[in-house]
Write a protein that holds these residues in place. Structure first.
Motif, PDB file in Angstrom:
ATOM      1  N   ALA A 224       0.804  -1.222   0.000  1.00 14.31           N
ATOM      2  CA  ALA A 224       0.000   0.000   0.000  1.00 14.31           C
ATOM      3  C   ALA A 224       0.836   1.271   0.000  1.00 14.31           C
ATOM      4  N   VAL A 225       2.152   1.138  -0.056  1.00 17.87           N
ATOM      5  CA  VAL A 225       3.023   2.315  -0.020  1.00 17.87           C
ATOM      6  C   VAL A 225       2.900   3.088  -1.335  1.00 17.87           C
ATOM      7  N   SER A 226       2.514   4.344  -1.239  1.00 17.84           N
ATOM      8  CA  SER A 226       2.394   5.177  -2.434  1.00 17.84           C
ATOM      9  C   SER A 226       3.776   5.665  -2.862  1.00 17.84           C
ATOM     10  N   GLU A 227       3.852   6.180  -4.085  1.00 16.24           N
ATOM     11  CA  GLU A 227       5.127   6.706  -4.587  1.00 16.24           C
ATOM     12  C   GLU A 227       5.616   7.865  -3.720  1.00 16.24           C
ATOM     13  N   GLU A 228       4.678   8.714  -3.294  1.00 15.57           N
ATOM     14  CA  GLU A 228       5.049   9.853  -2.452  1.00 15.57           C
ATOM     15  C   GLU A 228       5.571   9.385  -1.091  1.00 15.57           C
ATOM     16  N   ALA A 229       4.872   8.403  -0.499  1.00 13.56           N
ATOM     17  CA  ALA A 229       5.314   7.881   0.802  1.00 13.56           C
ATOM     18  C   ALA A 229       6.669   7.210   0.688  1.00 13.56           C
ATOM     19  N   ALA A 230       6.900   6.513  -0.419  1.00 20.45           N
ATOM     20  CA  ALA A 230       8.193   5.861  -0.627  1.00 20.45           C
ATOM     21  C   ALA A 230       9.310   6.889  -0.699  1.00 20.45           C
ATOM     22  N   LYS A 231       9.067   8.001  -1.371  1.00 19.43           N
ATOM     23  CA  LYS A 231      10.078   9.056  -1.485  1.00 19.43           C
ATOM     24  C   LYS A 231      10.365   9.690  -0.131  1.00 19.43           C
ATOM     25  N   LEU A 232       9.313   9.907   0.663  1.00 18.46           N
ATOM     26  CA  LEU A 232       9.505  10.473   2.004  1.00 18.46           C
ATOM     27  C   LEU A 232      10.291   9.518   2.893  1.00 18.46           C
ATOM     28  N   GLY A 233       9.957   8.212   2.795  1.00 18.43           N
ATOM     29  CA  GLY A 233      10.681   7.222   3.574  1.00 18.43           C
ATOM     30  C   GLY A 233      12.142   7.151   3.190  1.00 18.43           C
ATOM     31  N   GLU A 234      12.408   7.217   1.893  1.00 21.22           N
ATOM     32  CA  GLU A 234      13.792   7.188   1.428  1.00 21.22           C
ATOM     33  C   GLU A 234      14.557   8.406   1.932  1.00 21.22           C
ATOM     34  N   ALA A 235      13.934   9.578   1.861  1.00 19.90           N
ATOM     35  CA  ALA A 235      14.588  10.799   2.338  1.00 19.90           C
ATOM     36  C   ALA A 235      14.915  10.700   3.823  1.00 19.90           C
ATOM     37  N   ALA A 236      14.004  10.108   4.602  1.00 23.70           N
ATOM     38  CA  ALA A 236      14.243   9.947   6.034  1.00 23.70           C
ATOM     39  C   ALA A 236      15.425   9.023   6.299  1.00 23.70           C
ATOM     40  N   LEU A 237      15.557   7.971   5.490  1.00 25.57           N
ATOM     41  CA  LEU A 237      16.668   7.031   5.678  1.00 25.57           C
ATOM     42  C   LEU A 237      17.997   7.651   5.267  1.00 25.57           C
ATOM     43  N   TRP A 238      17.995   8.460   4.211  1.00 18.48           N
ATOM     44  CA  TRP A 238      19.227   9.170   3.853  1.00 18.48           C
ATOM     45  C   TRP A 238      19.642  10.116   4.981  1.00 18.48           C
ATOM     46  N   HIS A 239      18.658  10.759   5.595  1.00 14.95           N
ATOM     47  CA  HIS A 239      18.942  11.648   6.724  1.00 14.95           C
ATOM     48  C   HIS A 239      19.512  10.849   7.905  1.00 14.95           C
ATOM     49  N   SER A 240      18.948   9.664   8.146  1.00 16.75           N
ATOM     50  CA  SER A 240      19.457   8.814   9.227  1.00 16.75           C
ATOM     51  C   SER A 240      20.915   8.447   8.987  1.00 16.75           C
ATOM     52  N   LEU A 241      21.231   8.069   7.747  1.00 15.00           N
ATOM     53  CA  LEU A 241      22.603   7.697   7.420  1.00 15.00           C
ATOM     54  C   LEU A 241      23.551   8.874   7.628  1.00 15.00           C
ATOM     55  N   ALA A 242      23.128  10.060   7.207  1.00 15.10           N
ATOM     56  CA  ALA A 242      23.967  11.246   7.370  1.00 15.10           C
ATOM     57  C   ALA A 242      24.136  11.633   8.836  1.00 15.10           C
ATOM     58  N   SER A 243      23.132  11.308   9.657  1.00 16.13           N
ATOM     59  CA  SER A 243      23.170  11.696  11.067  1.00 16.13           C
ATOM     60  C   SER A 243      24.009  10.757  11.919  1.00 16.13           C
TER      61      SER A 243
END
Length: 309
Positions: A224-243
């Motif tokens: 049920a993950v939408s394209e928009e939700a997938a992009k937001l989730g990916e952005a959050a994970l990139w932020h986690s990696l950088a943090s």
């Protein structure tokens, strides 16, 4: 001079610590309480903990060989993520998401009564670890991401979605083991015994037939993950990696369809202390059953290669 009885007691204690112990911890979700099962290896008083977290439909028993290898240095803890293995199924399947899994792992770490942990995460287990690693005051010290990163290749996600949660039943345990091996064939060229070892815990008997232990409803939020939700989730994970400030090792199967070389290169650039290694002849995801693969993890977490077994 040591007495025979003293030697026997010492041997018994060592044997008990080297054998896996089955444990449970109670966790909470918005829908109520549930139990998370985990297998524990090594000295239960050892403050040095390695958490090994499995992939989407797998179980903590995927790590038996690695855990046995590490049990002399670590207290190794291998949970069955909720909805899998011996853990409870959630009352609300929409909660089968990374935030709930992170919450459960925080509860588990509190149960272990330690300040820090090292983390080995395969596929989904890596995403859970990455989510936790990016939080302020994270307990994670070192993070190994096994064939996963913030960006997941759409074709692989579609491949997984094609079989996830489908109702399948098997006439025998052997048939179930072989089918699970077919689904996980990209793990690498495993022997029949190795497939039996890691796939048997995935199955249970029901009405004279065999079925997978995981809750098939985990497919609902996955699909049920939408394209928009997938992009937001990916952005959050990139932020986690950088943090995350600690060391990260990204392991990629050479033939992986989930984690691209381009994503690995971006991860190395984005994180503070990210290194990578690629394992030849393997897709998604390396099984870490062979001595050469276990040696990669040992070098990262301990700094010395193990003796060949």
């Amino acid at each position: 001079m040591t007495s025979t009885s003293g030697m026997s007691a010492t041997s018994s204690s060592a044997a008990a610590q080297s054998a896996p112990r089955q444990r449970y911890v109670q966790c909470a979700s918005a829908a109520g309480l549930h139990r998370v099962a985990y297998t524990e290896w090594g000295d239960p008083a050892n403050p040095r903990v390695l958490l090994c977290v499995h992939g989407l439909t797998r179980s903590g028993r995927d790590f038996d060989r690695l855990a046995a290898q590490f049990a002399g240095t670590y207290r190794v803890v291998c949970p069955d993520v909720v909805g899998r293995g011996l853990s409870s199924w959630l009352a609300n399947p929409n909660l089968y998401t990374v935030p709930q899994y992170v919450s459960d792992m925080v509860t588990l770490i509190a149960r272990l009564n330690v300040e820090t942990v090292d983390w080995f995460g395969t596929s989904m287990g890596g995403l859970i670890g990455l989510g936790l690693a990016g939080l302020p005051e994270t307990p994670i010290r070192k993070l190994l991401l096994n064939d996963v990163g913030p960006h997941l290749e759409p074709g692989a996600v579609q491949r997984i979605g094609d079989y996830l949660g489908k109702p399948v039943r098997f006439e025998s345990l052997r048939q179930g083991i072989d089918y699970a091996a077919f689904l996980a064939r990209t793990f690498g060229p495993l022997t029949g015994e190795e497939w039996r070892e890691i796939n048997t815990p995935l199955l249970r008997e029901e009405g004279g037939e065999w079925v997978f232990r995981y809750d098939p409803r985990i497919a609902q939020p996955f699909g049920a993950v939408s394209e928009e939700a997938a992009k937001l989730g990916e952005a959050a994970l990139w932020h986690s990696l950088a943090s995350f400030q600690g060391p990260v090792l990204v392991v990629r199967g050479e033939q992986s369809d989930l984690l691209s070389r381009e994503t690995v290169a971006k991860m190395v650039e984005t994180g503070h202390a990210v290194s990578s290694v690629e394992i030849a002849g393997v897709g998604h995801a390396p099984a870490f059953l062979s001595p050469d693969q276990i040696r990669i993890a040992t070098q990262f977490f301990i700094g010395a290669a193990p003796e060949a077994s």
